[in-house]
Scaffold this active site. Structure first.
Site, mmCIF file in Angstrom:
data_model
loop_
_atom_site.group_PDB
_atom_site.id
_atom_site.type_symbol
_atom_site.label_atom_id
_atom_site.label_comp_id
_atom_site.label_asym_id
_atom_site.label_seq_id
_atom_site.Cartn_x
_atom_site.Cartn_y
_atom_site.Cartn_z
ATOM 1 N N ARG A 34 0.780 -1.235 0.000
ATOM 2 C CA ARG A 34 0.000 0.000 0.000
ATOM 3 C C ARG A 34 0.819 1.297 0.000
ATOM 4 O O ARG A 34 0.245 2.385 0.079
ATOM 5 C CB ARG A 34 -0.988 0.041 1.169
ATOM 6 C CG ARG A 34 -1.983 -1.091 1.175
ATOM 7 C CD ARG A 34 -3.206 -0.799 2.010
ATOM 8 N NE ARG A 34 -2.888 -0.434 3.389
ATOM 9 C CZ ARG A 34 -3.808 -0.156 4.302
ATOM 10 N NH1 ARG A 34 -5.085 -0.185 3.981
ATOM 11 N NH2 ARG A 34 -3.462 0.148 5.529
ATOM 12 N N ASP A 35 2.129 1.201 -0.105
ATOM 13 C CA ASP A 35 2.930 2.425 -0.229
ATOM 14 C C ASP A 35 4.154 2.156 -1.093
ATOM 15 O O ASP A 35 5.290 2.415 -0.692
ATOM 16 C CB ASP A 35 3.332 2.948 1.141
ATOM 17 C CG ASP A 35 3.811 4.410 1.089
ATOM 18 O OD1 ASP A 35 3.477 5.105 0.097
ATOM 19 O OD2 ASP A 35 4.502 4.847 2.028
#
Length: 243
Positions: A48-49
């Site tokens: 997610r990043d």
């Protein structure tokens, strides 16, 4: 927590190479990066990043190996399957006490439910909207990263606004409206095909990582490159040392 001593991030090396990587370097990176995400996803974890700052090279004998770092925003896939966002607008708006012109690269998506906090420059469209992310979202962010490496920037660089939230909304709008052909203009077809494949998958589907790696490897072979782990920064460091 004990962590291996690692070398520079891909963002550090990108700056060292005057903010441009060759096609050969990008393809060798893509091969490792897809493999790393495949392994993480096999454990039902979504990063997610995904961004250049969160991938570091090893040191010494492992100097050509890429490591994934900063799993602080990751989540388990099985934990997010049932999550829904009641109000997507809430995920796109936040209050800031001191609005000012904010570079796109420094913008984080405001946290709402689910707790999605990604860097706007590389975040997937779902990441912007605040809806539950899946494996393809990490790969979408990776695709943006590869284009950034080979071009030196992305089409939404340099947008100006009066708040982080406004910049994030402008970046989202650009990502939603740009076609894969425009996004990958003048790049080998494999890059547009990468995005087309991800967008063709049904929701929650697990990507075929081997297929994606093979596509880039076929391009690598067609270009006549040798998989020798000689990256742009390897050559530059050698030239600097032998001046």
């Amino acid at each position: 927590m004990i962590f291996d001593l690692l070398g520079p991030s891909l963002e550090d090396l990108f700056n060292f190479c005057s903010r441009k990587f060759s096609l050969k370097t990008v393809l060798m990176l893509a091969d490792q990066l897809i493999d790393r995400l495949s392994y993480i996803h096999s454990k039902d974890v979504i990063h997610r990043d995904v961004k250049p700052h969160n991938f570091l090279m090893g040191v010494g004998k492992l100097g050509n190996q890429i490591y994934v770092t900063d799993l602080g925003l990751s989540t388990e896939s099985r934990d997010v399957q049932a999550e829904e966002v009641d109000d997507l607008a809430d995920a796109q708006h936040g209050d800031f006490d001191d609005p000012s012109d904010v570079p796109v690269e420094d913008v984080d998506i405001p946290a709402r439910k689910p707790n999605l906090i990604g860097t706007a420059y590389y975040a997937s469209i779902k990441g912007h909207l605040g809806v539950v992310q899946h494996f393809c979202d990490d790969l979408e962010s990776l695709g943006y990263m590869l284009i950034y490496f080979i071009r030196g920037s992305l089409p939404w660089k340099g947008l100006k606004a009066t708040s982080k939230n406004e910049v994030a909304e402008m970046v989202l709008e650009r990502k939603r409206t740009i076609s894969t052909r425009e996004l990958c203009q003048e790049l080998p077809q494999e890059f547009a095909s990468y995005f087309d494949y991800l967008r063709s998958l049904p929701p929650n589907a697990k990507p075929d990582y081997s297929f994606l790696r093979k596509s880039f490897r076929d391009l690598f072979t067609r270009e006549g490159f040798e998989y020798d782990n000689v990256y742009d920064w390897t050559i530059l460091k050698y030239l600097i040392a032998n001046r």
